[in-house]
Write an enzyme that holds these catalytic residues in place. Structure first.
Site, PDB file in Angstrom:
ATOM      1  N   HIS A  53      27.842  54.917   3.910  1.00 42.01           N
ATOM      2  CA  HIS A  53      29.162  54.742   4.539  1.00 42.01           C
ATOM      3  C   HIS A  53      30.079  54.186   3.581  1.00 42.01           C
ATOM      4  O   HIS A  53      31.068  53.246   3.620  1.00 42.01           O
ATOM      5  CB  HIS A  53      29.063  54.001   5.541  1.00 42.01           C
ATOM      6  CG  HIS A  53      28.126  53.908   6.767  1.00 42.01           C
ATOM      7  ND1 HIS A  53      27.652  53.156   7.442  1.00 42.01           N
ATOM      8  CD2 HIS A  53      27.491  55.110   6.931  1.00 42.01           C
ATOM      9  CE1 HIS A  53      26.711  53.436   8.204  1.00 42.01           C
ATOM     10  NE2 HIS A  53      26.586  54.822   7.983  1.00 42.01           N
TER      11      HIS A  53
ATOM     12  N   HIS B 285      18.981  46.207  17.368  1.00 40.15           N
ATOM     13  CA  HIS B 285      20.184  46.930  16.844  1.00 40.15           C
ATOM     14  C   HIS B 285      20.036  48.222  16.923  1.00 40.15           C
ATOM     15  O   HIS B 285      19.119  48.967  16.650  1.00 40.15           O
ATOM     16  CB  HIS B 285      20.364  46.529  15.251  1.00 40.15           C
ATOM     17  CG  HIS B 285      21.588  47.112  14.595  1.00 40.15           C
ATOM     18  ND1 HIS B 285      22.779  47.148  15.493  1.00 40.15           N
ATOM     19  CD2 HIS B 285      21.820  47.161  13.455  1.00 40.15           C
ATOM     20  CE1 HIS B 285      23.535  47.323  14.408  1.00 40.15           C
ATOM     21  NE2 HIS B 285      23.243  47.485  13.227  1.00 40.15           N
TER      22      HIS B 285
ATOM     23  N   GLU C 267      22.154  50.750  15.893  1.00 43.80           N
ATOM     24  CA  GLU C 267      22.669  51.594  14.485  1.00 43.80           C
ATOM     25  C   GLU C 267      21.691  52.493  14.217  1.00 43.80           C
ATOM     26  O   GLU C 267      20.475  52.129  14.327  1.00 43.80           O
ATOM     27  CB  GLU C 267      23.244  51.019  13.487  1.00 43.80           C
ATOM     28  CG  GLU C 267      24.065  51.741  12.608  1.00 43.80           C
ATOM     29  CD  GLU C 267      24.823  51.191  11.483  1.00 43.80           C
ATOM     30  OE1 GLU C 267      24.777  49.857  11.301  1.00 43.80           O
ATOM     31  OE2 GLU C 267      25.727  51.712  10.761  1.00 43.80           O
TER      32      GLU C 267
ATOM     33  N   ASP D 129      20.298  53.972  11.846  1.00 40.71           N
ATOM     34  CA  ASP D 129      19.242  53.711  10.618  1.00 40.71           C
ATOM     35  C   ASP D 129      18.057  52.874  11.322  1.00 40.71           C
ATOM     36  O   ASP D 129      16.892  52.884  10.551  1.00 40.71           O
ATOM     37  CB  ASP D 129      19.874  53.000   9.608  1.00 40.71           C
ATOM     38  CG  ASP D 129      20.444  51.759   9.766  1.00 40.71           C
ATOM     39  OD1 ASP D 129      21.109  51.597  10.787  1.00 40.71           O
ATOM     40  OD2 ASP D 129      20.712  50.945   8.920  1.00 40.71           O
TER      41      ASP D 129
ATOM     42  N   HIS E 202      25.763  42.985  12.952  1.00 42.63           N
ATOM     43  CA  HIS E 202      27.264  43.235  12.598  1.00 42.63           C
ATOM     44  C   HIS E 202      28.040  44.358  13.764  1.00 42.63           C
ATOM     45  O   HIS E 202      28.843  44.880  13.505  1.00 42.63           O
ATOM     46  CB  HIS E 202      27.555  43.920  11.302  1.00 42.63           C
ATOM     47  CG  HIS E 202      26.927  45.082  11.165  1.00 42.63           C
ATOM     48  ND1 HIS E 202      27.488  46.191  10.471  1.00 42.63           N
ATOM     49  CD2 HIS E 202      25.586  45.347  11.371  1.00 42.63           C
ATOM     50  CE1 HIS E 202      26.521  47.218  10.399  1.00 42.63           C
ATOM     51  NE2 HIS E 202      25.589  46.889  10.879  1.00 42.63           N
TER      52      HIS E 202
ATOM     53  N   ASP F   7      19.766  43.398  10.956  1.00 41.66           N
ATOM     54  CA  ASP F   7      20.703  43.682   9.519  1.00 41.66           C
ATOM     55  C   ASP F   7      20.663  42.587   8.913  1.00 41.66           C
ATOM     56  O   ASP F   7      20.950  42.479   7.578  1.00 41.66           O
ATOM     57  CB  ASP F   7      21.912  44.272   9.938  1.00 41.66           C
ATOM     58  CG  ASP F   7      21.796  45.764   9.827  1.00 41.66           C
ATOM     59  OD1 ASP F   7      20.905  46.561   9.432  1.00 41.66           O
ATOM     60  OD2 ASP F   7      22.733  46.370  10.613  1.00 41.66           O
TER      61      ASP F   7
ATOM     62  N   TYR G 154      24.842  43.346  -0.512  1.00 42.18           N
ATOM     63  CA  TYR G 154      24.661  43.812   0.930  1.00 42.18           C
ATOM     64  C   TYR G 154      25.753  42.883   1.776  1.00 42.18           C
ATOM     65  O   TYR G 154      26.405  43.288   2.639  1.00 42.18           O
ATOM     66  CB  TYR G 154      23.014  43.496   1.153  1.00 42.18           C
ATOM     67  CG  TYR G 154      22.716  43.899   2.705  1.00 42.18           C
ATOM     68  CD1 TYR G 154      22.278  45.024   2.954  1.00 42.18           C
ATOM     69  CD2 TYR G 154      22.917  42.888   3.840  1.00 42.18           C
ATOM     70  CE1 TYR G 154      21.883  45.283   4.228  1.00 42.18           C
ATOM     71  CE2 TYR G 154      22.505  43.314   5.130  1.00 42.18           C
ATOM     72  CZ  TYR G 154      22.001  44.382   5.147  1.00 42.18           C
ATOM     73  OH  TYR G 154      21.598  44.817   6.375  1.00 42.18           O
TER      74      TYR G 154
ATOM     75  N   HIS H 213      16.075  45.467   6.689  1.00 39.81           N
ATOM     76  CA  HIS H 213      16.200  46.026   5.418  1.00 39.81           C
ATOM     77  C   HIS H 213      15.638  45.257   4.486  1.00 39.81           C
ATOM     78  O   HIS H 213      15.838  44.151   4.455  1.00 39.81           O
ATOM     79  CB  HIS H 213      17.706  46.509   5.239  1.00 39.81           C
ATOM     80  CG  HIS H 213      18.415  47.593   5.831  1.00 39.81           C
ATOM     81  ND1 HIS H 213      18.094  48.899   6.078  1.00 39.81           N
ATOM     82  CD2 HIS H 213      19.551  47.261   6.940  1.00 39.81           C
ATOM     83  CE1 HIS H 213      18.862  49.335   6.989  1.00 39.81           C
ATOM     84  NE2 HIS H 213      19.372  48.456   7.518  1.00 39.81           N
TER      85      HIS H 213
HETATM   86 FE1  FEO Z   1      23.501  48.165  11.092  1.00 42.18          FE
HETATM   87 FE2  FEO Z   1      20.897  48.831   9.190  1.00 42.18          FE
HETATM   88  O1  FEO Z   1      22.329  49.060  10.497  1.00 42.18           O
END
Ligand code: FEO
Length: 405
Positions: free
Chosen positions: A24, A77, A79, A81, A144, A163, A191, A224
């Protein structure tokens, strides 16, 4: 396939993405999508992976246990990913329960349109027994995304942090003590700068809440990057600094130039900073990616922006960067703007307005110069650098500085 064990019967079963370079608008050198498997009376999978990595996740689970034996699935989460693999994983494991936050439930319905999945909406602090072990849940709304939550494995003192405390870092190793520390901290800084800066007030509240709860933390297991098994306090201390926008005293001269005049001004301004004993860094937007610049902005104490005027506005790369930085809202900084122009010269005013809107303290009304600056004009640029340097020293000494415009 090597089994990666965080603690007895707690495994990493995620995927490593060596390919992705853009997240992004944030430039990355790959990443990992972490998922964790807990073997107990109720076998539990915490988080999943990005859709193209579903088979990697399943292979890693099969290396330990038949996926069909998984009872519980925790979605920290939504999102994509971390949830892209969910439809296929839920089909494969047919879980008894899918644990998520209240907002996570809403987001899962809006992403996958599957009201038939066996949701269990957790209340903050709720405990779930897995047999020998216990999970509890900590709501981290807007860290987030609205749905974000942490999951805590009480007996092993592992906090699964979604995250937070992550890095976009593709590596062969999975733990903090196995990777180069400079690379690790650089990627952790990048990050935070590019994902979490906007949410710093919430990070501050969360750290205070965790401290108040006196939660023993042996490991931080994010979604991550590496698992912080040896030194979780290293990243917690870094977050404590970043969330209060603690500056490092450094000034950044961030600019783009058409025919080198704005660059000449930038270098003269840097001379003024240097005279005042201020450490500075020049960041030409033609060769520095917005997300690398943002990484420096996170800890900088002064931000000086330069752009030539093009078509009654600023140069496109500066507009791009400013839009990006405005969204992330770094605070507690001194600022000033400059630029060359041909006949109208709106860029400086526009940059000033954006910095003002971001509550960056403007210590100069801005400097614009027509066409190519000559020696005396460059002296005025040096003076601007001195002004920023003097103001910055006062600011760092704790004096209250008012914006001049
Ligand atoms: Fe907010 Fe790694 O996704």
């Amino acid at each position: 396939m090597k089994k990666i064990e965080l603690a007895e019967n707690v495994y990493w079963v995620g995927a490593v993405d060596w390919v992705t370079r853009d997240f992004h608008g944030y430039s990355i050198n790959g990443t990992t999508y972490n998922a964790y498997l807990i073997i107990d009376e109720k076998i539990t999978l915490i988080d999943t992976v990005k859709k193209p990595y579903t088979s990697e996740l399943l292979h890693r689970i099969r290396n330990i246990i038949d996926p069909a034996k998984i009872d519980y699935l925790v979605v920290n989460h939504v999102e994509m990913d971390h949830s892209g693999a969910l439809p296929e994983i839920i089909e494969a494991i047919k879980p008894e329960k899918v644990f998520c936050s209240k907002m996570g439930h809403k987001a899962l319905l809006q992403h996958f349109h599957r009201p038939d999945w066996p949701y269990h909406v957790v209340t903050p602090g709720e405990e779930v027994s897995l047999g020998k072990r216990t999970l509890s849940f900590l709501e981290t709304r807007m860290l987030h995304w609205p749905d974000s939550m942490f999951t805590y494995l009480k007996e092993d003192e592992i906090l699964f942090t979604s995250d937070a405390f992550g890095e976009h870092l593709a590596t062969s190793e999975r733990f903090d003590d196995e990777v180069n520390q400079d690379v690790l901290m650089h990627e952790a800084t990048k990050y935070y700068a590019n994902i979490l800066t906007l949410y710093s007030p919430l990070v501050k509240k969360l750290l205070a809440k965790v401290q108040e709860m006196q939660l023993p933390i042996k490991m931080l297991a994010p979604d991550h990057g590496v698992v912080w098994r040896s030194n979780p306090s290293k990243i917690i201390e870094a977050y404590s600094r970043w969330c209060v926008n603690q500056g490092n005293g450094r000034a950044l001269v961030i600019y783009d130039t058409m025919w080198e005049s704005t660059k000449m001004m930038a270098k003269a301004i840097a001379e003024g900073l240097h005279e005042q004993g201020i450490e500075y860094k020049m960041l030409d937007l033609q060769v520095n990616h917005r997300s690398d610049v943002m990484t420096d902005v996170l800890e900088a104490s002064a931000v000086i922006l330069g752009s030539s005027t093009l078509n009654n506005g600023m140069l496109p790369r500066m507009a791009d960067f400013l839009m990006y930085m405005r969204g992330l809202r770094p605070t507690n900084k001194i600022g000033a703007c400059f630029g060359s122009y041909g006949w109208s010269g709106e860029a400086v005013k526009m940059m000033n307005e954006t910095l003002k809107e971001m509550n960056i303290i403007l210590c100069h009304e801005g400097l614009k110069m027509q066409y190519v600056p000559e020696h005396a004009q460059l002296g005025t640029c040096v003076e601007l650098g001195r002004t920023v340097g003097k103001t910055l020293k006062a600011f760092l000494a704790g004096e209250k500085i008012e914006s001049v415009i």
